[in-house]
Design an enzyme around this catalytic site. Structure first.
Site, PDB file in Angstrom:
ATOM      1  N   THR A   1      25.014 -29.452 -10.514  1.00 10.54           N
ATOM      2  CA  THR A   1      25.153 -30.839 -10.041  1.00 10.54           C
ATOM      3  C   THR A   1      25.089 -31.830 -11.203  1.00 10.54           C
ATOM      4  OG1 THR A   1      22.761 -30.928  -9.591  1.00 10.54           O
ATOM      5  CG2 THR A   1      24.206 -30.434  -7.730  1.00 10.54           C
TER       6      THR A   1
ATOM      7  N   GLN B   1      13.050 -30.189 -14.558  1.00 10.72           N
ATOM      8  CA  GLN B   1      13.788 -31.085 -13.657  1.00 10.72           C
ATOM      9  C   GLN B   1      14.831 -30.326 -12.845  1.00 10.72           C
ATOM     10  OE1 GLN B   1      13.094 -34.499 -13.541  1.00 10.72           O
ATOM     11  NE2 GLN B   1      11.479 -34.052 -15.013  1.00 10.72           N
TER      12      GLN B   1
ATOM     13  N   SER C   1       8.393 -34.064  -5.216  1.00  6.64           N
ATOM     14  CA  SER C   1       9.058 -35.083  -4.395  1.00  6.64           C
ATOM     15  C   SER C   1       8.138 -35.621  -3.315  1.00  6.64           C
ATOM     16  CB  SER C   1      10.293 -34.457  -3.744  1.00  6.64           C
ATOM     17  OG  SER C   1      10.806 -35.296  -2.736  1.00  6.64           O
TER      18      SER C   1
ATOM     19  N   TYR D   1      13.442 -27.617   1.250  1.00  4.27           N
ATOM     20  CA  TYR D   1      13.289 -28.371  -0.007  1.00  4.27           C
ATOM     21  C   TYR D   1      11.835 -28.790  -0.208  1.00  4.27           C
ATOM     22  CZ  TYR D   1      13.865 -32.268  -3.348  1.00  4.27           C
ATOM     23  OH  TYR D   1      13.749 -33.121  -4.423  1.00  4.27           O
TER      24      TYR D   1
ATOM     25  N   ASN E   1      11.983 -42.603  -4.184  1.00  3.03           N
ATOM     26  CA  ASN E   1      13.453 -42.688  -4.243  1.00  3.03           C
ATOM     27  C   ASN E   1      13.879 -43.247  -5.596  1.00  3.03           C
ATOM     28  OD1 ASN E   1      12.674 -42.621  -1.342  1.00  3.03           O
ATOM     29  ND2 ASN E   1      14.881 -42.659  -1.062  1.00  3.03           N
TER      30      ASN E   1
ATOM     31  N   VAL F   1      21.063 -43.579  -1.511  1.00  2.00           N
ATOM     32  CA  VAL F   1      21.737 -44.699  -0.854  1.00  2.00           C
ATOM     33  C   VAL F   1      22.176 -45.771  -1.860  1.00  2.00           C
ATOM     34  CG1 VAL F   1      19.545 -45.891  -0.309  1.00  2.00           C
ATOM     35  CG2 VAL F   1      21.571 -46.335   1.073  1.00  2.00           C
TER      36      VAL F   1
HETATM   37  P1  NAD Z   1      20.495 -33.922 -10.501  1.00  3.74           P
HETATM   38  O1  NAD Z   1      21.258 -33.064  -9.558  1.00  3.74           O
HETATM   39  O2  NAD Z   1      21.231 -34.999 -11.195  1.00  3.74           O
HETATM   40  O3  NAD Z   1      19.719 -33.034 -11.582  1.00  3.74           O
HETATM   41  C1  NAD Z   1      19.372 -31.684 -11.382  1.00  3.74           C
HETATM   42  C2  NAD Z   1      19.888 -30.890 -12.569  1.00  3.74           C
HETATM   43  O4  NAD Z   1      19.476 -29.516 -12.460  1.00  3.74           O
HETATM   44  C3  NAD Z   1      21.416 -30.876 -12.633  1.00  3.74           C
HETATM   45  O5  NAD Z   1      21.843 -31.212 -13.933  1.00  3.74           O
HETATM   46  C4  NAD Z   1      21.789 -29.439 -12.278  1.00  3.74           C
HETATM   47  O6  NAD Z   1      23.002 -29.029 -12.861  1.00  3.74           O
HETATM   48  C5  NAD Z   1      20.579 -28.679 -12.792  1.00  3.74           C
HETATM   49  N1  NAD Z   1      20.376 -27.380 -12.140  1.00  3.74           N
HETATM   50  C6  NAD Z   1      20.416 -27.121 -10.817  1.00  3.74           C
HETATM   51  N2  NAD Z   1      20.178 -25.807 -10.593  1.00  3.74           N
HETATM   52  C7  NAD Z   1      19.951 -25.243 -11.817  1.00  3.74           C
HETATM   53  C8  NAD Z   1      19.646 -23.925 -12.240  1.00  3.74           C
HETATM   54  N3  NAD Z   1      19.537 -22.908 -11.368  1.00  3.74           N
HETATM   55  N4  NAD Z   1      19.466 -23.694 -13.558  1.00  3.74           N
HETATM   56  C9  NAD Z   1      19.602 -24.697 -14.456  1.00  3.74           C
HETATM   57  N5  NAD Z   1      19.899 -25.976 -14.107  1.00  3.74           N
HETATM   58  C10 NAD Z   1      20.074 -26.235 -12.802  1.00  3.74           C
HETATM   59  O7  NAD Z   1      19.273 -34.545  -9.654  1.00  3.74           O
HETATM   60  P2  NAD Z   1      18.100 -35.526 -10.089  1.00  3.74           P
HETATM   61  O8  NAD Z   1      18.048 -36.588  -9.057  1.00  3.74           O
HETATM   62  O9  NAD Z   1      18.213 -35.875 -11.521  1.00  3.74           O
HETATM   63  O10 NAD Z   1      16.834 -34.593  -9.847  1.00  3.74           O
HETATM   64  C11 NAD Z   1      15.972 -34.155 -10.894  1.00  3.74           C
HETATM   65  C12 NAD Z   1      14.705 -33.601 -10.274  1.00  3.74           C
HETATM   66  O11 NAD Z   1      14.017 -34.633  -9.570  1.00  3.74           O
HETATM   67  C13 NAD Z   1      14.929 -32.495  -9.241  1.00  3.74           C
HETATM   68  O12 NAD Z   1      13.923 -31.522  -9.387  1.00  3.74           O
HETATM   69  C14 NAD Z   1      14.800 -33.213  -7.909  1.00  3.74           C
HETATM   70  O13 NAD Z   1      14.409 -32.330  -6.877  1.00  3.74           O
HETATM   71  C15 NAD Z   1      13.716 -34.214  -8.245  1.00  3.74           C
HETATM   72  N6  NAD Z   1      13.678 -35.401  -7.377  1.00  3.74           N
HETATM   73  C16 NAD Z   1      14.662 -36.332  -7.416  1.00  3.74           C
HETATM   74  C17 NAD Z   1      14.572 -37.467  -6.615  1.00  3.74           C
HETATM   75  C18 NAD Z   1      15.612 -38.551  -6.637  1.00  3.74           C
HETATM   76  O14 NAD Z   1      15.430 -39.572  -5.945  1.00  3.74           O
HETATM   77  N7  NAD Z   1      16.675 -38.424  -7.405  1.00  3.74           N
HETATM   78  C19 NAD Z   1      13.484 -37.633  -5.741  1.00  3.74           C
HETATM   79  C20 NAD Z   1      12.505 -36.650  -5.719  1.00  3.74           C
HETATM   80  C21 NAD Z   1      12.590 -35.554  -6.573  1.00  3.74           C
HETATM   81  C1  UD1 Z   2      14.988 -39.086  -0.063  1.00  5.72           C
HETATM   82  C2  UD1 Z   2      15.544 -37.954  -0.861  1.00  5.72           C
HETATM   83  C3  UD1 Z   2      15.283 -36.662  -0.168  1.00  5.72           C
HETATM   84  C4  UD1 Z   2      13.814 -36.524   0.229  1.00  5.72           C
HETATM   85  C5  UD1 Z   2      13.345 -37.743   0.991  1.00  5.72           C
HETATM   86  C6  UD1 Z   2      11.837 -37.656   1.198  1.00  5.72           C
HETATM   87  C7  UD1 Z   2      17.465 -38.770  -2.094  1.00  5.72           C
HETATM   88  C8  UD1 Z   2      18.940 -38.815  -2.195  1.00  5.72           C
HETATM   89  N1  UD1 Z   2      16.973 -38.123  -1.038  1.00  5.72           N
HETATM   90  O1  UD1 Z   2      15.728 -39.190   1.147  1.00  5.72           O
HETATM   91  O2  UD1 Z   2      15.586 -35.650  -1.094  1.00  5.72           O
HETATM   92  O3  UD1 Z   2      13.638 -35.432   1.066  1.00  5.72           O
HETATM   93  O4  UD1 Z   2      13.619 -38.895   0.215  1.00  5.72           O
HETATM   94  O5  UD1 Z   2      11.352 -38.737   1.858  1.00  5.72           O
HETATM   95  O6  UD1 Z   2      16.750 -39.269  -2.935  1.00  5.72           O
HETATM   96  N2  UD1 Z   2      21.343 -44.584   4.229  1.00  5.72           N
HETATM   97  C9  UD1 Z   2      22.250 -45.408   4.836  1.00  5.72           C
HETATM   98  N3  UD1 Z   2      23.557 -45.301   4.449  1.00  5.72           N
HETATM   99  C10 UD1 Z   2      23.995 -44.397   3.515  1.00  5.72           C
HETATM  100  C11 UD1 Z   2      23.035 -43.545   2.924  1.00  5.72           C
HETATM  101  C12 UD1 Z   2      21.706 -43.662   3.309  1.00  5.72           C
HETATM  102  O7  UD1 Z   2      21.918 -46.218   5.701  1.00  5.72           O
HETATM  103  O8  UD1 Z   2      25.201 -44.377   3.219  1.00  5.72           O
HETATM  104  C13 UD1 Z   2      19.924 -44.729   4.613  1.00  5.72           C
HETATM  105  C14 UD1 Z   2      19.332 -43.427   5.075  1.00  5.72           C
HETATM  106  O9  UD1 Z   2      19.595 -43.222   6.446  1.00  5.72           O
HETATM  107  C15 UD1 Z   2      17.851 -43.642   4.772  1.00  5.72           C
HETATM  108  C16 UD1 Z   2      17.872 -44.554   3.533  1.00  5.72           C
HETATM  109  O10 UD1 Z   2      19.180 -45.106   3.466  1.00  5.72           O
HETATM  110  O11 UD1 Z   2      17.226 -44.314   5.829  1.00  5.72           O
HETATM  111  C17 UD1 Z   2      17.599 -43.810   2.241  1.00  5.72           C
HETATM  112  O12 UD1 Z   2      18.445 -42.674   2.203  1.00  5.72           O
HETATM  113  P1  UD1 Z   2      18.529 -41.683   0.940  1.00  5.72           P
HETATM  114  O13 UD1 Z   2      18.883 -42.438  -0.277  1.00  5.72           O
HETATM  115  O14 UD1 Z   2      19.396 -40.547   1.338  1.00  5.72           O
HETATM  116  O15 UD1 Z   2      17.031 -41.213   0.721  1.00  5.72           O
HETATM  117  P2  UD1 Z   2      15.956 -40.599   1.747  1.00  5.72           P
HETATM  118  O16 UD1 Z   2      16.495 -40.422   3.088  1.00  5.72           O
HETATM  119  O17 UD1 Z   2      14.736 -41.442   1.605  1.00  5.72           O
END
Ligand code: NAD
Ligand code: UD1
Length: 311
Positions: free
Chosen positions: A39, A78, A122, A146, A175, A190
Site C-alpha cells: 500500500t 509501521q 490504533s 484489525y 485519525n 476521510v
Molecule cells: P500505509 O498503508 O500508508 O503504510 C503501511 C506501509 O506498510 C505501506 O508502505 C505498506 O506497503 C507497508 N506494508 C504492508 N504490509 C507489509 C509487509 N508485509 N511487509 C512490509 N511492508 C508492508 O498506512 P499508514 O496510515 O501510514 O499506517 C502506518 C501504521 O499506522 C500502520 O501500522 C497502521 O495500522 C497504523 N495506523 C494508522 C492510522 C491512520 O489514521 N493512518 C491510524 C491508526 C493506526
Molecule cells: C479509523 C481508521 C480505522 C480504525 C478506526 C478506529 C482510517 C482510515 N480508519 O476509522 O482503521 O479502525 O478509526 O476508530 O484511519 N466518512 C464519510 N465520508 C467518506 C469517508 C468517511 O462521511 O467519504 C465518515 C465515516 O463514516 C466516519 C468518519 O468519516 O464517520 C471517519 O471515517 P474514516 O476516516 O474512515 O475513519 P474511522 O471510521 O474513524
C-alpha cells in the site's frame, strides 16, 4: 538516548512511515526502510532515496528482519495491513502480516540487541465503547480482526519487554491525516477523500448526518510522538494514546475543506456506514507525562498544509 544513530523503519514507504523517514534524516539518523510496497509507494521516498537504504521486502520474512535489525538503536514498526475491511475479508492473511510479522520485528530486534521498538497501534482497540475521552487505561473492546491484531501486538510488545529485555512503546494513533495519505480506496481516511473531492469539485458523500466526530491528528505530530518515544526515558513497556484531545465533526470537516478549496458543494448524505463508531476523542495526558508529547499543529494549520500538498 540523546540521538538515534541507526534506525529501521518498517512500512517506511507508506504515509506515516515516509514522513517519519524524513524526520529521522533531518536529525542525522542513518535510516533503513523495509517495505513490500503493498500500500506504500516508492514515490514517497523518491526525494531521499539516495540517503537511505531501501529494501523491498516483507516483515513476514524473519531472516531479512534479523539482518536489517543489526546495528540499529531503534526499530519503528509501521508496516501493516492497514485496511480494516481487508482484515475482515481475510483474517488469516492479515494475521500473518499484522500478528506474525510484528512478532518477527520484535524477535529480530531483540536478537540484534536493539534498544527499543516503537510500534504503531490504533485507537481501533477501543471499539465502540461510548465512553469519552478514550484513556489508555480503559478496557479495550476490539471488534475487528484489525483491532485484535493491534492489541495482540501490544501484548507481545509487553512480553518482549518483560521476558526478553527489549524496551517497547506502542502508540495508539487516532485519525492521522496529512501529506502522502493515499485517497485512492473507499476506505481511505476521510480527510484524504474530501481533499480529492474538493479539488475535483465533486460532491462528497457523508455517511450518517455528519454529526459524528473524530480526533484528527496531523502526521507531523505523530512522527514527533515516534521520535519522542524512541528517545524518552520510559519504563520498559508503554502503551500511549496519540491524538490531540480535540475533535471535529464530519460536517465541519467538509465545511473547512470546501472553504480552503473555494467551493460550495452540498454533500450527499447517505446511511451511516456499518460498524462506524459515533465519536472518538483521545485523552493524551499519559503521552504528555511519559514522553512529553504535545501536539503542535492546530487542526486548521495541519489542514492547510495538507490541502497545499493535495493541490
Ligand atoms: P500505509 O498503508 O500508508 O503504510 C503501511 C506501509 O506498510 C505501506 O508502505 C505498506 O506497503 C507497508 N506494508 C504492508 N504490509 C507489509 C509487509 N508485509 N511487509 C512490509 N511492508 C508492508 O498506512 P499508514 O496510515 O501510514 O499506517 C502506518 C501504521 O499506522 C500502520 O501500522 C497502521 O495500522 C497504523 N495506523 C494508522 C492510522 C491512520 O489514521 N493512518 C491510524 C491508526 C493506526
Ligand atoms: C479509523 C481508521 C480505522 C480504525 C478506526 C478506529 C482510517 C482510515 N480508519 O476509522 O482503521 O479502525 O478509526 O476508530 O484511519 N466518512 C464519510 N465520508 C467518506 C469517508 C468517511 O462521511 O467519504 C465518515 C465515516 O463514516 C466516519 C468518519 O468519516 O464517520 C471517519 O471515517 P474514516 O476516516 O474512515 O475513519 P474511522 O471510521 O474513524
Amino acid at each position: 538516548m540523546t540521538k538515534i544513530k541507526n534506525a529501521l523503519v518498517t512500512g517506511g514507504a507508506g504515509f506515516i512511515g515516509s514522513n517519519l523517514v524524513d524526520a529521522l534524516l533531518e536529525q542525522g539518523t542513518h535510516v533503513k526502510v523495509l517495505d513490500n510496497l503493498s500500500t506504500g509507494h516508492i514515490r514517497n521516498l523518491d526525494h531521499v532515496i539516495a540517503d537511505i537504504q531501501f529494501i523491498e521486502g516483507d516483515i513476514r520474512d524473519l531472516a531479512t528482519l534479523e539482518n536489517l535489525a543489526q546495528g540499529c538503536d531503534v526499530v519503528f514498526q509501521q508496516a501493516a495491513v492497514v485496511s480494516v475491511p481487508l482484515t475482515v475479508e481475510d483474517p488469516i492473511f492479515s494475521a500473518q502480516v499484522n500478528d506474525i510479522g510484528t512478532l518477527n520485528v520484535l524477535d529480530a530486534a531483540q536478537k540484534a540487541n536493539v534498544k527499543r521498538v516503537v510500534l504503531a497501534s490504533s485507537c481501533a482497540v477501543y471499539g465502540d465503547d461510548p465512553a469519552l475521552p478514550k484513556t489508555d487505561g480503559m478496557p479495550i473492546k476490539p471488534q475487528t480482526p484489525y483491532a485484535i491484531q493491534k492489541y495482540t501486538n501490544e501484548l507481545n510488545a509487553g512480553i518482549y519487554a518483560s521476558l526478553y529485555n527489549l524496551e517497547t512503546v506502542c502508540l495508539r494513533y487516532f485519525n492521522v491525516f496529512g501529506p502522502r495519505q493515499d485517497p485512492s480506496s473507499p476506505y481511505s481516511g476521510v480527510i484524504s477523500i474530501f481533499m480529492n473531492k474538493a479539488l475535483n469539485k465533486e460532491k462528497p458523500v457523508i455517511f450518517g448526518d455528519g454529526t459524528q466526530f473524530r480526533d484528527f491528528v496531523f502526521v507531523k505530530d505523530v512522527v514527533n510522538a515516534n521520535l519522542l518515544s524512541a528517545m524518552a526515558k520510559t519504563p520498559e513497556n508503554q502503551v500511549l494514546n496519540i491524538g490531540t484531545g480535540h475533535s471535529i465533526t464530519v460536517n465541519d470537516l467538509w465545511a473547512s475543506i470546501s472553504t480552503l478549496a473555494g467551493c460550495s458543494i452540498e454533500p450527499q448524505y447517505e446511511l451511516p456506514r456499518a460498524g462506524d463508531i459515533f465519536g472518538s476523542l483521545a485523552d493524551i495526558s499519559r503521552a504528555q507525562e511519559m514522553i512529553n508529547y504535545n501536539p503542535t499543529y492546530a487542526f486548521d494549520d495541519g489542514l492547510q498544509l495538507t490541502y497545499e500538498w493535495y493541490r
